[in-house]
Every structure is written in C-alpha cells, then in structure tokens.
Design an enzyme around this catalytic site. Sequence first.
Site, short mmCIF file in Angstrom:
data_model
loop_
_atom_site.label_atom_id
_atom_site.label_comp_id
_atom_site.label_asym_id
_atom_site.label_seq_id
_atom_site.Cartn_x
_atom_site.Cartn_y
_atom_site.Cartn_z
N ASP A 49 3.90 3.23 5.69
CA ASP A 49 5.01 3.26 4.50
C ASP A 49 6.23 2.68 5.03
OD1 ASP A 49 6.14 4.16 1.92
OD2 ASP A 49 7.53 5.56 3.26
N GLU A 121 -1.57 2.69 3.01
CA GLU A 121 -0.33 2.53 3.88
C GLU A 121 -0.74 2.65 5.25
OE1 GLU A 121 2.90 4.15 0.62
OE2 GLU A 121 1.87 5.58 2.17
#
EC number: 3.1.26.3
Length: 226
Positions: A49, A121
């Site tokens: 992320d 992610e």
Amino acid sequence: MRLSAEQAAFAKRLGHKFANGELLQRALTHASMSSANRPDNQRLEFLGDRVLGLVMAETLLSADVGATEGQLAPRFNALVRKETCAEVAADLGLGDVLRLGRSEMLSGGRRKQALLGDAMEAVIAAVYLDGGIEAARSLILTAWGNRIETVEEDARDPKTALQEWAQAKGHKPPQYREIARSGPDHAPVFTIEVALQSGETSRAEAPSKRRAEQAAAKALLDRLGG
C-alpha cells in the site's frame, strides 16, 4: 521455492522474474490459507500500500508540475483506492492464483473485491522486496496503464458535485437510500436511489454501495445538466 505453473504464468503477466519465489507465494496466500509454516499476505499488503502510494504520488507530481495539492489529492485517491487495485488484479487474473482456505473459496473469494485489492497490494510489495523500487514502479505503471492518464475523469466525485449543485440552489444535501440488494454474498448488487429536496430522483446499480451512490449521483447530474 519453486513456483507452480500457474504462479509462474502469473509472474510473467506481471513482467517480473522472481529471484525469491517464496515472496510471490506469500503475497498470494490469504489468511484463510495461512499456517505456522505458511504466512499470509497481510504484512506484504501493508508494505505494498505504501509502495503504491509513493509511486503514484511521484508519478502525479511529474505528470502535472503545476497542479496544486487540492488537484492532486483526488487523483491520487482514485488511483490507489481498493476498488482500483481490485480492477487491476482482475485484469491480471490474480484471483485465479490466490491461495484460499476451503470456506473462502466456496464463498467466491477469488472474485471478492476486498481480497483482490489486498492481494494486489501484497504482490506489489513482493516485487518491491524482490527487485527493488524500480521493479515495483515498472509493474505499477504498466498494470495501471491508461488509468493514470484518464484519472482526472475518475477523480471527479459525482456525489460531491451533486451536493455542491444542491447547495448552490439553496437545497438540503442529497439523500441516498438503499432500494434493493441482490446476488450472492460474494458478488452483491446494490440499487441506490438519490433524492433532492426539490423532488428529483435517480437510481443506479453497482457491486458496492459507494459505486452505486456515485452512479446515481452522476445520472441525476447528467439529467439536471449539472
């Protein structure tokens, strides 16, 4: 650790040759499949992320040197939000190689937006740890493709625009109401109605409440000429 044929094919779609295949396998392992000897992808998701955010922030700054923070923020949010990550994951066929527990598999986990977004992610983090920031940047820019070029359109929030339209007319904020929900738990479809104080309404369907609300707001704006 040797990758399976399916995992190797997925790595090829990513455009990255893993020196450490265990990183990719971990990135593809959902918590429902984890064990003491098989860690899940949650820690990689946390890192990925941040890597995604850094790459997108740098890319947006370079693409528009005159943009203000207020202009860049909605573009950034549109590119890194979970829905976008899930769309990219689906484009890459990530769901087909996710390692899921039986219950999650039976409930349609390979198509769940949250699982796909999280795993995307984690995959970014795996590439970053295996090949460094340039390898991660290459993956992100290639996988996101023209989403980056067209982000200005995606960044416009119809709900905000409709609220501003209503305020300019002296109306109360638009009201959103869930009319119906259909489909299985792993692939729901929401029907949302938006209504203005003046009586105008519009409805829309989407796989999430947020997207249905945005679609309903956009439809009403289009009809109002706003």
